[in-house]
Design a protein around this motif. Structure first.
Motif, mmCIF file in Angstrom:
data_model
loop_
_atom_site.group_PDB
_atom_site.id
_atom_site.type_symbol
_atom_site.label_atom_id
_atom_site.label_comp_id
_atom_site.label_asym_id
_atom_site.label_seq_id
_atom_site.Cartn_x
_atom_site.Cartn_y
_atom_site.Cartn_z
ATOM 1 N N ARG A 49 6.251 8.354 1.588
ATOM 2 C CA ARG A 49 5.239 8.068 1.162
ATOM 3 C C ARG A 49 5.893 7.307 -0.282
ATOM 4 O O ARG A 49 5.704 6.148 0.089
ATOM 5 N N TYR A 50 7.183 7.348 -0.500
ATOM 6 C CA TYR A 50 7.310 6.774 -2.147
ATOM 7 C C TYR A 50 8.308 6.052 -1.337
ATOM 8 O O TYR A 50 9.021 5.008 -1.796
ATOM 9 N N VAL A 51 9.524 6.378 -0.339
ATOM 10 C CA VAL A 51 10.426 5.636 0.752
ATOM 11 C C VAL A 51 9.647 3.989 0.924
ATOM 12 O O VAL A 51 9.865 2.693 0.438
ATOM 13 N N ALA A 52 8.448 4.096 1.663
ATOM 14 C CA ALA A 52 7.368 3.260 1.530
ATOM 15 C C ALA A 52 7.342 1.878 0.876
ATOM 16 O O ALA A 52 7.714 0.892 0.721
ATOM 17 N N ARG A 53 7.105 2.837 -0.277
ATOM 18 C CA ARG A 53 6.494 1.828 -1.910
ATOM 19 C C ARG A 53 7.799 1.419 -2.435
ATOM 20 O O ARG A 53 7.548 0.108 -2.986
ATOM 21 N N PHE A 54 8.684 1.843 -2.211
ATOM 22 C CA PHE A 54 10.145 1.376 -3.061
ATOM 23 C C PHE A 54 10.842 0.951 -2.178
ATOM 24 O O PHE A 54 11.249 -0.400 -2.451
ATOM 25 N N ALA A 55 10.051 -0.137 -1.060
ATOM 26 C CA ALA A 55 10.509 -1.484 -0.495
ATOM 27 C C ALA A 55 10.099 -2.333 -0.810
ATOM 28 O O ALA A 55 10.312 -3.544 -0.473
ATOM 29 N N GLU A 56 8.832 -1.864 -1.873
ATOM 30 C CA GLU A 56 7.898 -3.398 -2.805
ATOM 31 C C GLU A 56 8.794 -3.818 -4.021
ATOM 32 O O GLU A 56 9.254 -2.853 -4.622
ATOM 33 N N PRO A 57 9.423 -5.158 -3.524
ATOM 34 C CA PRO A 57 10.223 -6.187 -4.791
ATOM 35 C C PRO A 57 9.816 -5.359 -5.589
ATOM 36 O O PRO A 57 10.969 -5.626 -6.641
ATOM 37 N N ASP A 58 8.114 -5.872 -6.131
ATOM 38 C CA ASP A 58 8.040 -5.543 -7.403
ATOM 39 C C ASP A 58 7.503 -4.730 -7.777
ATOM 40 O O ASP A 58 7.007 -4.917 -9.038
ATOM 41 N N LEU A 59 7.160 -3.976 -7.456
ATOM 42 C CA LEU A 59 7.079 -2.347 -7.954
ATOM 43 C C LEU A 59 7.546 -2.098 -8.776
ATOM 44 O O LEU A 59 8.560 -1.526 -9.181
#
Length: 122
Positions: A53-63
């Motif tokens: 879940r976090y690996v996918a979220r961390f793909a967001e450049p502006d997170l």
């Protein structure tokens, strides 16, 4: 064994989240940790289910999560955050209420409530 203060555990989790360091983030969670929607269903159980879940979220450049307030009551830590995200509709932010239960120096349970999404003007 000395356990970290619950607020320190949650702060380490927030810092790892903002650094997009999945290994450091997983180190703050108990092996059998559970994540829920607040007063709702189970989202993930165990770090093997939480990690992707976090690996996918961390793909967001502006997170990025910005802490607005933190309340500590014993081993419970409640954070109110504003999270900048890259939504399918565009870059924006969302308020999050995050409630963590810290047991023996690790997050054992976390519940999340999501506020309204605000998209930034293009």
């Amino acid at each position: 064994m000395t356990y970290l203060d619950p607020a320190a555990v949650v702060q380490a989790q927030l810092e790892a989240y903002n650094a997009k360091d999945v290994d450091a983030l997983m180190a703050t969670y108990a092996t059998n940790a559970q994540q829920f929607t607040l007063h709702g269903p189970l989202l993930a159980e165990g770090i093997d289910a939480i990690r992707p879940r976090y690996v996918a979220r961390f793909a967001e450049p502006d997170l990025h999560a910005r802490l607005l307030s933190r309340t500590v009551l014993g081993n419970f830590v409640t954070d109110l955050e504003v999270v900048t995200r890259n939504f399918p509709e565009g870059k924006g932010r969302v308020e999050m209420l995050c409630i963590y239960e810290v047991v023996e120096g690790r997050i054992a349970r976390a519940s999340f409530a999501t506020g309204a999404t605000t998209l930034f003007a293009a």
